[in-house]
Structures are given as structure tokens and as C-alpha cells.
Design a protein around this motif. Sequence first.
Motif, mmCIF file in Angstrom:
data_model
loop_
_atom_site.group_PDB
_atom_site.id
_atom_site.type_symbol
_atom_site.label_atom_id
_atom_site.label_comp_id
_atom_site.label_asym_id
_atom_site.label_seq_id
_atom_site.Cartn_x
_atom_site.Cartn_y
_atom_site.Cartn_z
ATOM 1 N N CYS A 171 0.852 -1.185 0.000
ATOM 2 C CA CYS A 171 0.000 0.000 0.000
ATOM 3 C C CYS A 171 0.894 1.243 0.000
ATOM 4 O O CYS A 171 1.791 1.355 0.838
ATOM 5 N N MET A 178 -1.212 -5.401 0.460
ATOM 6 C CA MET A 178 -2.631 -5.310 0.098
ATOM 7 C C MET A 178 -3.092 -6.665 -0.420
ATOM 8 O O MET A 178 -2.452 -7.245 -1.283
ATOM 9 N N ASP A 179 -4.208 -7.155 0.122
ATOM 10 C CA ASP A 179 -4.788 -8.415 -0.331
ATOM 11 C C ASP A 179 -5.651 -8.189 -1.560
ATOM 12 O O ASP A 179 -6.162 -7.093 -1.777
ATOM 13 N N ASP A 181 -8.584 -9.304 -2.019
ATOM 14 C CA ASP A 181 -9.986 -9.104 -1.622
ATOM 15 C C ASP A 181 -10.198 -7.810 -0.846
ATOM 16 O O ASP A 181 -11.279 -7.599 -0.282
ATOM 17 N N GLY A 182 -9.252 -6.938 -0.804
ATOM 18 C CA GLY A 182 -9.412 -5.643 -0.160
ATOM 19 C C GLY A 182 -8.314 -5.346 0.835
ATOM 20 O O GLY A 182 -7.504 -6.200 1.179
ATOM 21 N N HIS A 183 -8.324 -4.104 1.311
ATOM 22 C CA HIS A 183 -7.265 -3.648 2.205
ATOM 23 C C HIS A 183 -7.817 -2.522 3.068
ATOM 24 O O HIS A 183 -8.375 -1.564 2.557
ATOM 25 N N ILE A 184 -7.672 -2.665 4.362
ATOM 26 C CA ILE A 184 -8.049 -1.585 5.270
ATOM 27 C C ILE A 184 -6.758 -0.876 5.642
ATOM 28 O O ILE A 184 -5.890 -1.445 6.307
ATOM 29 N N CYS A 185 -6.655 0.338 5.169
ATOM 30 C CA CYS A 185 -5.437 1.099 5.358
ATOM 31 C C CYS A 185 -5.470 1.774 6.722
ATOM 32 O O CYS A 185 -6.409 2.493 7.045
#
Length: 190
Positions: A171, A178-179, A181-185
Motif C-alpha cells: 500500500c 494489500m490483499d 480481496d481488499g485492504h483496510i489502510c
Amino acid sequence: MHTRVHEFSWPDRVVVGAIGLPGARTFYLQVRAGTQIVSIALEKQQSALLAENIDEILDQLITVKGNPFSVPTGTPVELVDNDPLEAVQEQFRAGAMSLGWDPSTAQIVIEAHPLADDEFDPDPDPDPDDESFDEDGAIESEMLLVRMPVGTARAFAKRTREIVAAGRPMCPLCGFPMDADGHICTLPEV
């Protein structure tokens, strides 16, 4: 206890490869000579350190005054190996590893031992057909010993760095992987 040594003095192929999707990959060091193939599982960090340390040894050899060995500064194009791993049958998961230089053959030497299993409880009735036991029923340990010439070692290190780097993208904001299926930064507080 006996040690079963899987030794490759002049392998036809020695590579690190990975199986699986980024974030869930398993890394393997695979060596082949003729029809004999050995694959051992490595951690991603072990793979990266192996490549880094091989390059360091080769770079140091270049600087040695009066060095009789022709050590390439880059990867010889004829030794580039981008082919996938061959059929993988894991021999063992690597624990302790060592790396060295054999000046008598001008080869990099990799030695890998299985991950120690502190919780191993020997079977009181060993299966005589199980190849991990010797003829006396004692458990055999294993070891992989690979010797590779300097050009092959350079190509090995380059490929290994590329395989390791082919994982999940980082990221640009938080620096964490970062996966797909999404990423929570989680940005650092300012």
C-alpha cells in the motif's frame, strides 16, 4: 540415528519457486540432477536472505585481489531460468540453513536441515516400510547439500529475488501488503 543426505554437486537445475496466491504462497527450493528431484519448503524470508547472501558472497569474491575465479557481476543470460517448478513433493521444511564457498570447486554451497520438531513423539511401533526410519527402527534425519557454480548461483539469486518480490503489492499509504480481496489502510497518526 543416521542422516540421509540429498547431495547435488553439479545440479542440472536449482531454483526457488512459489506455489499459491500472493499472501498464501509456499516457497520451495527445488534441485534436480537427471531424474532425481528434491523440493524443500522455505519461508519467504529464508528465500530472500538466501538470495541476498549469495550475492554478497559473489560480490566479495569479485573484490578479492588475485582472485582466480571468474565471478560474473550479473546474471549470465544463458543461465536465466523462468520455468515453473517441476512436480513438487516436499521432502522437508527447512529450518537451519548455512551458506558457504568451496574454493576447491569454485562453487557456492547451500546446506539445509529440517525444521526441528520439539514436540515429536516417536511411534513405539514404527512402520518398517516408512523410509524415515533406518533398518534398526531409528529415525533418520535429513539434509540437503547443494553445490552450484558461480554463474548458476547468480541466476539463482536473481530468480529468487524476483519470486519473493512477486507477492502482494504494498500500500503506498501505509506500507502494508494489500490483499486481492481488499485492504483496510491504517494510516499512522500525525
